[in-house]
Design a protein around this motif. Structure first.
Motif, mmCIF file in Angstrom:
data_model
loop_
_atom_site.group_PDB
_atom_site.id
_atom_site.type_symbol
_atom_site.label_atom_id
_atom_site.label_comp_id
_atom_site.label_asym_id
_atom_site.label_seq_id
_atom_site.Cartn_x
_atom_site.Cartn_y
_atom_site.Cartn_z
ATOM 1 N N ALA A 221 0.926 -1.150 0.034
ATOM 2 C CA ALA A 221 0.008 -0.086 0.088
ATOM 3 C C ALA A 221 0.919 1.223 0.116
ATOM 4 N N THR A 222 1.923 1.375 0.824
ATOM 5 C CA THR A 222 2.793 2.412 0.741
ATOM 6 C C THR A 222 3.446 2.768 -0.486
ATOM 7 N N ALA A 223 3.892 1.512 -1.192
ATOM 8 C CA ALA A 223 4.386 1.913 -2.732
ATOM 9 C C ALA A 223 3.596 2.520 -3.499
ATOM 10 N N ALA A 224 2.102 1.909 -3.610
ATOM 11 C CA ALA A 224 1.058 2.256 -4.333
ATOM 12 C C ALA A 224 0.724 3.593 -4.176
ATOM 13 N N ARG A 225 0.778 4.004 -2.705
ATOM 14 C CA ARG A 225 0.595 5.568 -2.561
ATOM 15 C C ARG A 225 1.444 6.572 -3.179
ATOM 16 N N LEU A 226 2.745 6.157 -2.852
ATOM 17 C CA LEU A 226 3.956 6.818 -3.474
ATOM 18 C C LEU A 226 3.674 7.066 -5.006
ATOM 19 N N ALA A 227 3.296 5.835 -5.695
ATOM 20 C CA ALA A 227 3.145 6.098 -7.107
ATOM 21 C C ALA A 227 2.103 6.434 -7.476
ATOM 22 N N GLY A 228 1.267 7.332 -6.722
ATOM 23 C CA GLY A 228 0.255 8.180 -7.147
ATOM 24 C C GLY A 228 -1.166 7.564 -7.077
ATOM 25 N N ILE A 229 -1.251 6.459 -6.810
ATOM 26 C CA ILE A 229 -2.553 5.606 -6.830
ATOM 27 C C ILE A 229 -3.507 6.061 -5.476
ATOM 28 N N ASN A 230 -4.497 6.436 -5.798
ATOM 29 C CA ASN A 230 -5.582 6.894 -4.607
ATOM 30 C C ASN A 230 -6.194 5.804 -4.017
ATOM 31 N N LEU A 231 -5.577 5.564 -2.730
ATOM 32 C CA LEU A 231 -5.926 4.374 -2.157
ATOM 33 C C LEU A 231 -7.369 4.330 -1.616
ATOM 34 N N ASN A 232 -7.958 5.363 -0.997
ATOM 35 C CA ASN A 232 -9.217 5.648 -0.481
ATOM 36 C C ASN A 232 -10.150 5.309 -1.642
ATOM 37 N N LYS A 233 -9.882 5.827 -2.890
ATOM 38 C CA LYS A 233 -10.940 5.739 -3.859
ATOM 39 C C LYS A 233 -11.097 4.116 -4.330
ATOM 40 N N TYR A 234 -9.941 3.454 -4.436
ATOM 41 C CA TYR A 234 -9.967 1.977 -4.843
ATOM 42 C C TYR A 234 -10.700 1.254 -3.762
ATOM 43 N N LEU A 235 -10.280 1.425 -2.479
ATOM 44 C CA LEU A 235 -10.879 0.664 -1.412
ATOM 45 C C LEU A 235 -12.383 0.829 -1.150
ATOM 46 N N ILE A 236 -12.759 2.132 -1.253
ATOM 47 C CA ILE A 236 -14.397 2.389 -1.335
ATOM 48 C C ILE A 236 -15.014 1.501 -2.666
ATOM 49 N N GLY A 237 -14.144 1.830 -3.747
ATOM 50 C CA GLY A 237 -14.631 1.191 -5.139
ATOM 51 C C GLY A 237 -14.976 -0.270 -4.782
ATOM 52 N N ALA A 238 -13.945 -0.955 -4.240
ATOM 53 C CA ALA A 238 -14.031 -2.222 -3.816
ATOM 54 C C ALA A 238 -15.132 -2.722 -2.853
ATOM 55 N N TYR A 239 -15.509 -2.059 -1.757
ATOM 56 C CA TYR A 239 -16.416 -2.207 -0.973
ATOM 57 C C TYR A 239 -17.695 -1.895 -1.688
ATOM 58 N N VAL A 240 -17.803 -1.005 -2.498
ATOM 59 C CA VAL A 240 -19.218 -0.838 -3.090
ATOM 60 C C VAL A 240 -19.524 -1.645 -4.141
ATOM 61 N N LEU A 241 -18.478 -2.141 -4.882
ATOM 62 C CA LEU A 241 -18.575 -3.446 -5.921
ATOM 63 C C LEU A 241 -19.144 -4.681 -4.994
ATOM 64 N N SER A 242 -18.392 -4.871 -3.827
ATOM 65 C CA SER A 242 -19.077 -6.186 -3.049
ATOM 66 C C SER A 242 -20.455 -5.931 -2.432
ATOM 67 N N GLY A 243 -21.003 -4.433 -2.280
ATOM 68 C CA GLY A 243 -22.204 -4.347 -1.885
ATOM 69 C C GLY A 243 -23.294 -4.641 -3.065
ATOM 70 N N VAL A 244 -22.997 -4.146 -4.191
ATOM 71 C CA VAL A 244 -23.784 -4.280 -5.329
ATOM 72 C C VAL A 244 -23.838 -5.628 -5.654
ATOM 73 N N VAL A 245 -22.859 -6.376 -5.803
ATOM 74 C CA VAL A 245 -23.062 -7.862 -6.160
ATOM 75 C C VAL A 245 -23.752 -8.759 -4.959
ATOM 76 N N ALA A 246 -23.469 -8.248 -3.683
ATOM 77 C CA ALA A 246 -24.388 -9.012 -2.454
ATOM 78 C C ALA A 246 -25.851 -8.503 -2.771
ATOM 79 N N ALA A 247 -26.068 -7.539 -3.311
ATOM 80 C CA ALA A 247 -27.572 -7.275 -3.678
ATOM 81 C C ALA A 247 -28.103 -7.827 -4.806
ATOM 82 N N LEU A 248 -27.161 -7.971 -5.856
ATOM 83 C CA LEU A 248 -27.645 -9.033 -6.960
ATOM 84 C C LEU A 248 -27.944 -10.497 -6.427
ATOM 85 N N ALA A 249 -27.078 -11.037 -5.469
ATOM 86 C CA ALA A 249 -27.219 -12.105 -4.707
ATOM 87 C C ALA A 249 -28.583 -12.219 -4.106
#
Length: 346
Positions: A221-249
């Motif tokens: 995560a540290t190297a990814a942040r230093l490379a300019g990746i927005n960690l918060n955006k990706y983590l929230i996106g992952a949990y939203v994807l989890s929620g949407v697919v759980a809703a489909l289930a």
């Protein structure tokens, strides 16, 4: 005058030609050692139960297995994304129950409108995913604790709004009947939905920059942040994807059972999803995992559960088997990476 050394006759042909060996290594590398071992284990299990019961390998029973693992498979696919990203979502089972109840209640309230019920369920999935991500990121709460709290809270909300009872009846609607009991080209619609979701997520992880960034975040995560990746955006996106697919289930659970289920049908799904992801090769520390491996693990669990049922063994053994498989998967990971608990001998 130089002399040529002639190899012993017994040594000729004992080693594969370099090109053939290279092709073998390429094929094995593409399949992956984890996937190969899962494929062998699945084949052996099918042969074992097939030898014990002639109906086990029938087309009808194989369809039953595939349909039975659809909901777990959907959750395992998105659990794989969350785990690769360095997180964990223990609340997916409760999200399925809440989405199931909401889909049935909204369907009834909107005058038997299936689109209203499905839209309401997906909206709930988005909200729950955002809530999980916000608590973890902005509340600085460990993902295990945050989603464990969600497991209890979302189940409680589902029971409160439904008064602990199944809600609505959707099997009068052709759309829900099609989702829960329809077939396309001989396969249940539910199975096709799992295939489509799994294929889309596989392409996302393997062939896009988003997927590469997800692996990078989970790997370091540290190297990814230093490379300019927005960690918060990706983590929230992952949990939203989890929620949407759980809703489909949850929608599929409603379609399959005919009503919104606050608990029944969704209890224990989180353990099965995490077990499948870990067994399929996901490192629980993040940064490693594949969708094909997860699907093979889902199929393995489904074949095992169905085989135990067909043989008339106590269904409680299924929970024992899941627990043992999860421990085995983690032990194998620890051995491969050389990791060990602090303070314990190597």
């Amino acid at each position: 005058m130089t002399t040529k050394t002639v190899p012993a006759s017994g040594s000729v042909g004992t080693q594969p030609p370099p090109r053939r060996a290279g092709r073998i290594r390429t094929v094995l590398g593409a399949i992956g050692a984890q996937n190969l071992s899962l494929s062998v284990a699945l084949a052996l299990m099918l042969l074992l139960f097939g030898s014990l019961n002639s109906d086990y390998l029938s087309w009808d029973n194989l369809q039953v297995i595939a349909e039975a693992v659809t909901i777990v498979g959907l959750l395992a696919v998105v659990e794989t994304v969350v785990i690769i990203c360095g997180g964990l979502d223990i609340s997916v089972g409760s999200q399925v129950g809440l989405a199931s109840v909401v889909s049935a209640m909204a369907f009834t309230a909107a005058g038997a409108n299936p689109l209203a019920g499905m839209a309401a369920a997906v909206a709930v999935g988005v909200v729950l995913g955002l809530l999980n991500g916000a608590v973890i990121i902005y509340g600085r709460v460990n993902a295990v604790i945050a989603t464990l709290a969600g497991l209890a809270a979302y189940k409680g909300v589902a029971q409160l709004i439904s008064d602990g009872r199944a809600q609505g009846y959707v099997l009068t609607d052709s759309v829900f009947v099609f989702l829960g009991r329809g077939k396309i080209a001989g396969l249940p619609v539910m199975v096709w939905l799992l295939i489509l979701v799994a294929a889309a997520v596989h392409v996302l992880l393997r062939y896009t920059d988003i997927g590469r960034n997800i692996y990078a975040i989970g790997g370091n995560a540290t190297a990814a942040r230093l490379a300019g990746i927005n960690l918060n955006k990706y983590l929230i996106g992952a949990y939203v994807l989890s929620g949407v697919v759980a809703a489909l289930a949850g929608i599929l659970l409603t379609a399959r059972t005919g009503s919104g289920q606050p608990v029944s049908g969704s209890e224990g799904l989180e353990l099965q999803a995490i077990t499948a992801a870990a067994l399929g090769g996901c490192a629980l520390t993040g940064g490693k995992g594949t969708i094909p491996g997860t699907l093979l693990a889902v199929a393995l669990l489904g074949a095992l559960q169905n085989g135990l049922t067909v043989e008339g063994l106590n269904t409680f053994w299924q929970n024992v088997a899941q627990g043992l498989l999860l421990v085995a998967a983690v032990v194998i990971q620890q051995r491969r990476t050389g990791q060990r608990a602090v303070g314990l001998p190597a």
